[in-house]
Motif scaffolding. Structure first.
Motif, PDB file in Angstrom:
ATOM      1  N   UNK A  92       0.800  -1.227   0.000  1.00 49.63           N
ATOM      2  CA  UNK A  92       0.000   0.000   0.000  1.00 49.63           C
ATOM      3  C   UNK A  92       0.831   1.276   0.000  1.00 49.63           C
ATOM      4  N   UNK A  93       2.149   1.142  -0.046  1.00 55.61           N
ATOM      5  CA  UNK A  93       2.986   2.339  -0.019  1.00 55.61           C
ATOM      6  C   UNK A  93       2.988   3.100  -1.326  1.00 55.61           C
ATOM      7  N   UNK A  94       2.606   2.449  -2.414  1.00 56.33           N
ATOM      8  CA  UNK A  94       2.607   3.099  -3.723  1.00 56.33           C
ATOM      9  C   UNK A  94       1.773   2.265  -4.682  1.00 56.33           C
ATOM     10  N   UNK A 103       8.454  -1.232   2.324  1.00 52.31           N
ATOM     11  CA  UNK A 103       9.282  -0.033   2.170  1.00 52.31           C
ATOM     12  C   UNK A 103       8.810   1.044   3.136  1.00 52.31           C
ATOM     13  N   UNK A 104       9.558   1.226   4.222  1.00 55.76           N
ATOM     14  CA  UNK A 104       9.110   2.092   5.308  1.00 55.76           C
ATOM     15  C   UNK A 104       8.886   3.537   4.867  1.00 55.76           C
ATOM     16  N   UNK A 105       9.817   4.094   4.088  1.00 54.45           N
ATOM     17  CA  UNK A 105       9.687   5.495   3.684  1.00 54.45           C
ATOM     18  C   UNK A 105       8.436   5.715   2.841  1.00 54.45           C
ATOM     19  N   UNK A 120      -0.275   2.632   9.574  1.00 52.19           N
ATOM     20  CA  UNK A 120       0.627   1.859   8.742  1.00 52.19           C
ATOM     21  C   UNK A 120       1.400   0.834   9.544  1.00 52.19           C
ATOM     22  N   UNK A 121       1.749  -0.261   8.893  1.00 52.11           N
ATOM     23  CA  UNK A 121       2.569  -1.288   9.524  1.00 52.11           C
ATOM     24  C   UNK A 121       3.532  -1.845   8.478  1.00 52.11           C
ATOM     25  N   UNK A 122       4.806  -1.855   8.814  1.00 51.58           N
ATOM     26  CA  UNK A 122       5.780  -2.417   7.888  1.00 51.58           C
ATOM     27  C   UNK A 122       5.823  -3.935   8.049  1.00 51.58           C
TER      28      UNK A 122
END
Length: 281
Positions: A14-16, A39-41, A59-61
């Motif tokens: 879900x980061x991008x 990807x944390x960033x 959010x959760x990595x």
């Protein structure tokens, strides 16, 4: 699930890209969303951007190719939101070379992320969706390559697997109040061509990607098609509608419909060849 407001969703990758597009569309519909990414960033940026719209998100990595990390992510989701109604198994990678050039590492990585994370996601989150008795939906991202073998072998195999898993579970889980959809996107503006930026070291050495020979033309054409592809937010809106309508298949465009029709025509032709030879019973 016709009424999404107030429901809770867990979205991987879900980061991008498509995952973020789905998270945005669900959040806009009033869904509380736990975004998950390796990807944390990118994850932090996505959560910050959605939170700025007053969406209820967190959010959760997690490395979804590890079952224990998916379980920890599920625990965090329940701790934050209390329950979960929607599981979106979206994380995916484009990996693996052609026949004669592939490695064990690339097969293990591609299968781990594209297929086993879907299996484990359903294993971990399915009972959580069942537990509250309010119903829910599972959406898993396959690909057009899950219906026509159009890319590398490992990618094709994993995406066909996601389609098969979704089709079978749709029947099994309907009686439990859980709808199952499979998303088969075409060319979408994502970073899938650069998936190797996130390969965990435990998989070992992948084969070299050389865009200067062999499959270079195909790779370059695919890269250009993706760069000029469909907006992930549009895909997110299709997924939201697919959840509301319990669509078995969610497609993003008509580009590959003729090729899929050709595949089914070839299958029918295979039956036709033996139609007069089948023993009578």
């Amino acid at each position: 699930m016709q009424h999404l407001e107030g429901k809770v969703a867990f979205v991987t990758g879900a980061g991008s890209g498509i995952g973020l597009g789905i998270a945005q569309a669900l959040a806009a519909a009033g869904v509380k969303v736990m975004l998950c990414d390796i990807e944390q960033a990118a994850l932090d940026r996505a959560v910050e951007g959605l939170a700025a719209t007053n969406a209820d998100v967190a959010g959760v990595r997690a490395d979804v190719s590890l079952k224990e990390e998916l379980q920890k992510a599920a625990d965090e989701t329940i701790a934050r939101f209390g329950k979960v109604h929607i599981l979106v198994n979206n994380a995916g990678v484009g990996g693996g070379a052609e026949y004669g050039k592939w490695t064990d590492a690339s097969w293990n990585w591609t299968i781990g992320v594209n297929l086993m994370s879907v299996v484990w996601g359903i294993e971990v989150f399915g009972p959580l969706i069942e537990s509250h008795g309010e119903g829910g939906q599972i959406v898993s991202t396959a690909s057009i390559a899950g219906l026509i073998a159009a890319t590398g072998p490992s990618y094709n195999v994993t995406k066909y697997g996601v389609v098969a898993l979704s089709e079978g579970l749709r029947v099994d889980l309907a009686s439990r109040g859980i709808g199952v959809s499979v998303l088969c996107p075409g060319f979408i503006r994502t970073q899938i061509m650069d998936s190797r930026r996130n390969v965990p070291t435990r998989f070992g050495e992948l084969e070299q990607q050389n865009e200067g020979d062999g499959a270079a033309e195909f790779v370059q054409l695919a890269r250009e098609a993706i760069e000029n592809g469909i907006d992930p937010r549009y895909v997110g809106e299709l997924v939201r509608e697919g959840i509301e309508g319990d669509w078995p298949y969610i497609f993003t465009d008509l580009q590959f419909e003729p090729l899929i029709n050709e595949r089914f025509a070839n299958i029918t032709a295979g039956f036709d060849r033996i139609r007069d030879r089948v023993p009578q019973r």
